[in-house]
Design an enzyme around this catalytic site. Structure first.
Site, PDB file in Angstrom:
ATOM      1  CB  VAL A  15     -19.153 -24.154 -13.596  1.00 19.43           C
ATOM      2  CG1 VAL A  15     -19.321 -22.668 -13.271  1.00 19.43           C
ATOM      3  CG2 VAL A  15     -19.164 -24.974 -12.323  1.00 19.43           C
ATOM      4  CG  ASP A  33     -13.430 -26.965 -22.755  1.00 21.89           C
ATOM      5  OD1 ASP A  33     -14.103 -26.841 -21.722  1.00 21.89           O
ATOM      6  OD2 ASP A  33     -12.555 -27.838 -22.898  1.00 21.89           O
ATOM      7  NE  ARG A  38     -18.282 -29.717 -22.522  1.00 20.38           N
ATOM      8  CZ  ARG A  38     -19.477 -30.079 -22.115  1.00 20.38           C
ATOM      9  NH1 ARG A  38     -20.055 -31.174 -22.591  1.00 20.38           N
ATOM     10  NH2 ARG A  38     -20.133 -29.364 -21.210  1.00 20.38           N
ATOM     11  CB  THR A  83     -10.185 -25.133  -7.883  1.00 20.56           C
ATOM     12  OG1 THR A  83     -11.573 -25.084  -7.495  1.00 20.56           O
ATOM     13  CG2 THR A  83      -9.848 -23.882  -8.649  1.00 20.56           C
ATOM     14  CB  THR A 118     -14.588 -23.521  -5.339  1.00 23.61           C
ATOM     15  OG1 THR A 118     -15.932 -23.560  -5.805  1.00 23.61           O
ATOM     16  CG2 THR A 118     -14.576 -23.480  -3.819  1.00 23.61           C
ATOM     17  CB  CYS A 258     -18.519 -29.126  -4.817  1.00 19.49           C
ATOM     18  SG  CYS A 258     -18.632 -28.348  -6.442  1.00 19.49           S
ATOM     19  NE  ARG A 329     -16.811 -33.009 -12.219  1.00 18.43           N
ATOM     20  CZ  ARG A 329     -17.225 -31.741 -12.081  1.00 18.43           C
ATOM     21  NH1 ARG A 329     -16.381 -30.747 -12.252  1.00 18.43           N
ATOM     22  NH2 ARG A 329     -18.486 -31.486 -11.762  1.00 18.43           N
TER      23      ARG A 329
END
Length: 428
Positions: A15, A33, A38, A83, A118, A258, A329
């Site tokens: 995102v 981050d 990364r 989240t 979210t 998600c 994920r």
């Protein structure tokens, strides 16, 4: 309030990074981050998520850092951390809480803190706001302000990118909402929907994925029913899809960060308000059970073809949660693997998109380096329809499977083919 905004992005994953790259075309932006590796990879022009091209990274004015000291000069802070849910499928707000604590260390008067993560309605104002206020020693809604603009990233989707989609925006005050509308609108051609308030925007986001989850659950349930009737659900959907208002959802395992997670946030909120979320949790239960239904069907098909083969060698093609992305994920392919191992299968896994180091670290799975083998398998499972797997020829597939072996096509990517006599073919 904020003029000529300078922006910090907290979290540079699926995102945060695309958002930072596109906002940096119009504003001074620093991406933060906590993962130094990364940051180093991005600085070298490599995005392991595959969302941003090397040339776009190298040509961007985006500043990268893992040092919060470099964020204090900015006045709009956008939080894009994940989240997840915990082992009991309850919302785990740890990342967003910690991100809020981090922002509070450099938050100053007049700043705006925007959340894209979210959450269920109320989290931004009732949980994040107080954390920011306490850490910064400032008053929320007076010294600093909150905003919410839910992410709509679809990993691997090159069409619905953050600069092309409509963004929902909400602010703690009308003035804040307008500022955020201008910021995001500059990036995406002013395709902005101003939500009535922050809770409304939070609710809109969480129902988007819950709706998809419920629709997929319906298709998964009918797939199991039609299996018992000897009918292919793909054939049925193809026929039903000729009706103008039929919804084209496909069966499969619901993983990722998600769709397989967000309904639990909505269910948590519902339960806390005294409502029993039967439809939402029923959909979750159906989708969670799909892996066992698939693994049992594959195993029983093998036994039906060879009753003595109680320990088949099985090759699984694909490990990521969806096609043509490296994202591991919340992948549900691991559930298939575990189920088949319990049934006695000896499992090998190949994935042309996944990072072998991540597969080993997260799941203790050693990915095969290639599909070449001197010992053909009893069963090959097409688990994830990566483009490379779709393009395998019949000869390619038959070279890695025994002449009487089973080709299990979970996603129907080879369903229009005819394989040589002797090979079994299973599909939902």
């Amino acid at each position: 309030m904020t003029e000529n905004p300078t922006i910090s992005i907290i979290g540079l994953g699926y995102v945060g990074l695309p958002l930072a790259i596109h906002l940096a075309k119009h504003y001074k932006v620093t991406g933060f981050d906590i993962n130094q590796n990364r940051i180093d990879e991005l600085a070298q022009g490599f995005d392991r998520t595959g969302e941003i091209e090397t040339s776009d990274l190298r040509n961007s004015t985006l500043r990268l850092t893992s040092d919060t000291a470099e964020l204090g000069g900015h006045n709009v802070h956008i939080v894009t951390v994940p989240t997840p849910v915990d082992n009991n499928n309850e919302p785990d707000l740890t990342p967003v809480r910690k991100a809020s604590e981090t922002v509070s260390t450099f938050l100053k008067k007049g700043d705006i803190v925007v959340y894209e993560s979210t959450v269920y309605p109320g989290v931004t104002e009732d949980i994040c706001g107080p954390i920011l206020a306490q850490g910064a020693g400032l008053k929320c809604g007076q010294d600093f302000f909150l905003g919410y603009s839910p992410e709509r990233i679809n990993p691997g989707d090159k069409e619905h990118t953050v600069d092309n989609i409509t963004k929902i925006v909400a602010g703690q005050t009308p003035e804040v909402a307008q500022i955020l509308k201008n910021i995001y609108g500059t990036m995406n051609g002013d395709k902005i929907f101003l939500a009535k308030n922050i809770k409304t925007a939070e609710a809109a986001k969480v129902i988007e994925n819950a709706q998809r989850d419920i629709n997929i659950a319906f298709v998964n349930e009918i797939a199991v029913i039609f299996q018992k009737l000897g009918i292919s659900v793909y054939d049925v959907l193809e026929a039903a899809g000729t009706k103008w208002n039929f919804l084209n959802f496909q069966p499969g395992l619901v993983g990722g960060h998600c769709i397989g997670v967000d309904p639990y946030y909505l269910a948590h909120c519902a339960t806390a308000s005294g409502h029993d979320p039967k439809v939402i949790l029923s959909g979750r239960s159906t989708n969670e059970a799909m892996s066992k239904a698939v693994s049992n069907a594959i195993h029983n098909t093998i036994l039906a073809r060879n009753p003595n083969n109680h320990a088949p060698r099985t090759l699984v093609l694909g490990l990521t949660f969806k096609e043509d992305v490296p994202d591991l994920r919340n992948t549900k392919i691991t559930d298939i693997i575990d189920d088949l191992k319990e049934l006695g299968h000896h499992i090998d896994v190949h994935d042309s998109m996944a990072d072998p180091l991540e597969a080993k670290e997260f799941f203790d799975i050693d990915l095969l380096p290639s599909l070449e083998t001197d010992k053909p398998y009893d069963c090959v499972i097409g688990a994830v329809p990566h483009s490379g797997y779709k393009e395998l020829t019949n000869t390619n597939i038959q070279q890695i499977i025994k002449p009487d072996g089973l080709i299990a096509d979970m996603k129907g990517m080879w369903r229009d083919r005819s394989f040589d006599n002797g090979y079994g073919y299973w599909c939902l």
